[in-house]
Design a protein around this motif. Sequence first.
Motif, PDB file in Angstrom:
ATOM      1  N   VAL A 229      -8.482   4.053 -12.100  1.00 13.60           N
ATOM      2  CA  VAL A 229      -8.654   4.819 -13.654  1.00 13.60           C
ATOM      3  C   VAL A 229      -8.751   3.886 -14.514  1.00 13.60           C
ATOM      4  O   VAL A 229      -8.075   2.583 -14.582  1.00 13.60           O
ATOM      5  CB  VAL A 229      -7.227   5.437 -14.496  1.00 13.60           C
ATOM      6  CG1 VAL A 229      -7.291   6.145 -14.932  1.00 13.60           C
ATOM      7  CG2 VAL A 229      -7.324   6.820 -13.188  1.00 13.60           C
ATOM      8  N   TYR A 230      -9.881   3.744 -15.460  1.00 18.32           N
ATOM      9  CA  TYR A 230     -10.122   3.397 -16.465  1.00 18.32           C
ATOM     10  C   TYR A 230      -9.904   3.876 -18.143  1.00 18.32           C
ATOM     11  O   TYR A 230      -9.829   4.900 -17.303  1.00 18.32           O
ATOM     12  CB  TYR A 230     -11.481   2.608 -16.860  1.00 18.32           C
ATOM     13  CG  TYR A 230     -12.796   1.667 -16.163  1.00 18.32           C
ATOM     14  CD1 TYR A 230     -12.077   0.439 -16.355  1.00 18.32           C
ATOM     15  CD2 TYR A 230     -12.889   1.725 -14.737  1.00 18.32           C
ATOM     16  CE1 TYR A 230     -12.711  -0.734 -15.483  1.00 18.32           C
ATOM     17  CE2 TYR A 230     -14.297   0.456 -14.177  1.00 18.32           C
ATOM     18  CZ  TYR A 230     -12.930  -0.012 -15.134  1.00 18.32           C
ATOM     19  OH  TYR A 230     -13.751  -1.371 -13.812  1.00 18.32           O
TER      20      TYR A 230
ATOM     21  N   VAL B 144      -1.776  10.723 -16.302  1.00 15.99           N
ATOM     22  CA  VAL B 144      -1.959  11.267 -16.344  1.00 15.99           C
ATOM     23  C   VAL B 144      -3.237  12.012 -15.304  1.00 15.99           C
ATOM     24  O   VAL B 144      -2.817  12.403 -14.245  1.00 15.99           O
ATOM     25  CB  VAL B 144      -1.203  12.625 -17.582  1.00 15.99           C
ATOM     26  CG1 VAL B 144      -1.911  14.381 -17.128  1.00 15.99           C
ATOM     27  CG2 VAL B 144      -0.031  12.207 -17.911  1.00 15.99           C
ATOM     28  N   LYS B 145      -4.129  10.479 -15.785  1.00  7.88           N
ATOM     29  CA  LYS B 145      -5.361  11.463 -14.912  1.00  7.88           C
ATOM     30  C   LYS B 145      -5.048  10.809 -13.517  1.00  7.88           C
ATOM     31  O   LYS B 145      -4.906  11.310 -12.276  1.00  7.88           O
ATOM     32  CB  LYS B 145      -6.421  10.760 -15.413  1.00  7.88           C
ATOM     33  CG  LYS B 145      -7.568  10.279 -14.829  1.00  7.88           C
ATOM     34  CD  LYS B 145      -8.621  11.466 -14.909  1.00  7.88           C
ATOM     35  CE  LYS B 145      -9.828  11.148 -14.109  1.00  7.88           C
ATOM     36  NZ  LYS B 145     -10.034  12.509 -13.471  1.00  7.88           N
ATOM     37  N   LEU B 146      -3.847   9.241 -13.776  1.00  3.91           N
ATOM     38  CA  LEU B 146      -3.807   8.684 -12.629  1.00  3.91           C
ATOM     39  C   LEU B 146      -3.072   9.597 -11.554  1.00  3.91           C
ATOM     40  O   LEU B 146      -3.386   9.939  -9.913  1.00  3.91           O
ATOM     41  CB  LEU B 146      -3.172   7.258 -12.445  1.00  3.91           C
ATOM     42  CG  LEU B 146      -3.172   6.615 -11.285  1.00  3.91           C
ATOM     43  CD1 LEU B 146      -3.906   6.213 -10.226  1.00  3.91           C
ATOM     44  CD2 LEU B 146      -2.043   6.115 -11.676  1.00  3.91           C
ATOM     45  N   GLN B 147      -2.417  10.504 -11.685  1.00  2.00           N
ATOM     46  CA  GLN B 147      -1.339  11.234 -11.780  1.00  2.00           C
ATOM     47  C   GLN B 147      -2.406  12.194 -10.589  1.00  2.00           C
ATOM     48  O   GLN B 147      -1.717  13.038  -9.748  1.00  2.00           O
ATOM     49  CB  GLN B 147      -0.552  11.527 -11.608  1.00  2.00           C
ATOM     50  CG  GLN B 147       0.725  11.425 -12.553  1.00  2.00           C
ATOM     51  CD  GLN B 147       1.640  11.572 -13.709  1.00  2.00           C
ATOM     52  OE1 GLN B 147       1.657  12.723 -14.003  1.00  2.00           O
ATOM     53  NE2 GLN B 147       3.004  10.757 -13.455  1.00  2.00           N
TER      54      GLN B 147
ATOM     55  N   ALA C 136      -7.619   8.832  -5.308  1.00  2.00           N
ATOM     56  CA  ALA C 136      -7.013   7.333  -5.400  1.00  2.00           C
ATOM     57  C   ALA C 136      -6.984   6.565  -4.540  1.00  2.00           C
ATOM     58  O   ALA C 136      -5.701   6.137  -4.245  1.00  2.00           O
ATOM     59  CB  ALA C 136      -5.493   7.283  -6.555  1.00  2.00           C
ATOM     60  N   ASP C 137      -7.730   6.584  -3.967  1.00  2.00           N
ATOM     61  CA  ASP C 137      -7.891   5.794  -2.240  1.00  2.00           C
ATOM     62  C   ASP C 137      -8.129   4.250  -3.366  1.00  2.00           C
ATOM     63  O   ASP C 137      -8.898   3.573  -2.191  1.00  2.00           O
ATOM     64  CB  ASP C 137      -8.467   6.026  -1.586  1.00  2.00           C
ATOM     65  CG  ASP C 137      -9.932   6.814  -1.886  1.00  2.00           C
ATOM     66  OD1 ASP C 137     -10.315   5.920  -3.114  1.00  2.00           O
ATOM     67  OD2 ASP C 137     -10.643   6.968  -1.248  1.00  2.00           O
TER      68      ASP C 137
ATOM     69  N   ASP D  77       1.075  -0.809  -0.302  1.00  2.00           N
ATOM     70  CA  ASP D  77       0.058  -0.384  -0.385  1.00  2.00           C
ATOM     71  C   ASP D  77       1.180   1.442  -0.178  1.00  2.00           C
ATOM     72  O   ASP D  77       2.287   1.240   0.333  1.00  2.00           O
ATOM     73  CB  ASP D  77      -1.155   0.188   1.166  1.00  2.00           C
ATOM     74  CG  ASP D  77      -1.680  -1.350   1.029  1.00  2.00           C
ATOM     75  OD1 ASP D  77      -1.751  -1.677  -0.276  1.00  2.00           O
ATOM     76  OD2 ASP D  77      -2.492  -1.766   2.548  1.00  2.00           O
ATOM     77  N   PRO D  78       0.594   2.400  -0.798  1.00  2.00           N
ATOM     78  CA  PRO D  78      -1.177   2.126  -1.381  1.00  2.00           C
ATOM     79  C   PRO D  78      -0.433   2.112  -3.415  1.00  2.00           C
ATOM     80  O   PRO D  78       0.939   2.149  -3.387  1.00  2.00           O
ATOM     81  CB  PRO D  78      -1.020   4.188  -1.530  1.00  2.00           C
ATOM     82  CG  PRO D  78       0.655   4.489  -1.309  1.00  2.00           C
ATOM     83  CD  PRO D  78       1.124   3.702  -0.604  1.00  2.00           C
TER      84      PRO D  78
END
Lengths: 181, 192, 302
Positions: free
Chosen positions: A122-123, A139-142, A150-151, A87-88
């Motif tokens: 993220v999909y 980039v979306k995940l960042q 993002a949990d 984790d994470p």
Amino acid sequence: MAYDNNSQKIVDYIQNFARKHSLFVLAYGTGCGAIEIPPTMTSRYDAERFGIRGAATPRQADVLLITGYLATKTLKRVIRTYEQMQDPKYVIAFGSCTINGGMYWDSYNTINMLDKYIPVDVYINGCMPRPEAVISGFVKLQDEIQAGRADGWKKYQDNLEEYRANQKKIIKNWTMPDFNW
Amino acid sequence: MTDTLNKENKLLEVLKEEFKLLSGKVKRSRRVEVVIENEQIIPILLFAKERLNYIHFSHMSCVDWIEEGKFEVIYILWSPEEKINLLIKTKVAREGEDLPNIDFIWRQANTYEREIREMYGLPFDGLVGREEFILEDWDEIPPMRRDFITNEYVSETYFEREGREDAKDVREQILGRTDEKLPDFAKKYSRD
Amino acid sequence: MEDIGYKIFGAFLTTVLAFVVGMFYGGFRRKIIARIQNRVGPPVYQNFLDVMKLLSKKTAVHHGIMQQLAPLWLITMSIVTLMFIPVLKDGLFFTNLNFSGDIIFLLYMMVFGSLGMALGAGQTGNPNSAIGVTRGLIQMVGFEIPWIMALVALMVQYKTTSVTGLLDIQSQSGTWMMFSSPFAFIAALLAMPGMFRYSPFDIVGAPAELASGPVSEFGGKYLSLMMTSGSIFAFVKLTLIVDLFLGGASNLIELVIKTFILYMYPVLWGAISPRFRTEQAVKYFWGWPLFFGVIALAFATF
């Protein structure tokens, strides 16, 4: 002072900044999407400039990339891999197969919705997504990590019974060790 | 045109002399198809391999003819010298009958036989190998049989994303762009 | 009393310096390799972010006490070795304990960490770790022989085992050892890429075939400690070679220039080479490097 709200915010900010700029990726390449990973990582699209780097084992990885359809047999391995990560941890799911089954929606051995079995952060849709789309997904995940949204890993801990019930519905002969922290 | 099929016709004649074929025909150049009783499978495969030099075992597959209550098993052989695909077909009852094991003729047939045994539930006499081959923990009827209703199984077992249920047959629409018609046999399998 | 205060502060300062310089060197390495491959590459400070991220991991699974000790063992070895190497020729802070230890002690210390790592990796029970450890020890046998021969040649030639003594001889005579005993320098230089474990000698942690080898079960804080120790140790090795062959350094800028130029040699070699197999690596080390080592010994004795 350490548990003061403002200082916690600063610590979170720094941690999230480090986490977002250093993503060690474990690519689970069973589906067709595995072929999109090499161009994303190498000279043409160069994901390393975002701090994205391949990890060799689940213990070192932060991001689990699931590239394409998942048979029930491979789902078992994915769950095992996901639970071995520290984790994470984040999951990026690739392609329409992980979203709704894609072209394998009525197959007897491929699952249709990945987020019922492990939490997905993220999909990336497409069949298959091109490397540009993959990078935009990263980039979306960042952004999500920086915002603290993002949990998925927390969700997995909190709703473990629900996820486990879904997983055991498919994997009848459960021989894996239980998840522990 | 006929003179180009010389070697194919010759092969068919040789097979007809040697075996009692249920039917046999030259499908096109470089493809010969024969149908035979399932007791004759080992003799014809050995004959093709040893005498006619059909040394390459390309493939082995199975079709479920549920209306007749039979499985049709197809052995595909290839001769590198003659350059002919020889298709040997045989039928076997869906329940209660089994086929002879042929992995002493071609070692690789073992893989195909295990796959057919697992996917269709068709037993092979004397086939050695683990029961579980590709599927894991499968306790339904074998999934490639036609009485296995995939749609029902999927809707029972897996989750369906909302928005997926209105999946329409878009073939008419696509064909409409080029003024083509959907053939009758295709309409039978339409989703609507 | 003041003296001890300076010593402790100097030790701390040296460690921080080694960490920062080693990390930046790693960042430069990644950047340079990226540019060679016509990529943009990560920023130079990327390694700091990696270590920070690994430290901020919430969990770190371990398989037992030996696995927990292995990274500590590594980093202890790196810092202790650093303490016994004169980072600068003279000065208040960076000389540390260089009068108390000699080259023979350093040779022992530099192997110590790898052995601890081997024990730790053995406890994880991962088959890749076991293969990696075996390969690492074989490779060590390969490069240690020419490397030790080079150092023994120096010790025999100048009749001292102290690093400071060798530094003094260089500053008195005015010539660097790479000119006064060239064969030892060549042998050490040829054996050096093996110590850095960059390609083509990355047979220990080959990610594609061994899943990073001994490190494969280490995640989170353990991995961060290992990365830290790796960068400190890279600095240690570079400084040692600069001290022995390139006349040491009298200020930090000189040190950084000399070590960076030296560092570019394994990096650039690695950037253009594929990986050796284990027996090829050993064959390489027991070829020309060993030959030059023998010549250096002969040169030193006669």
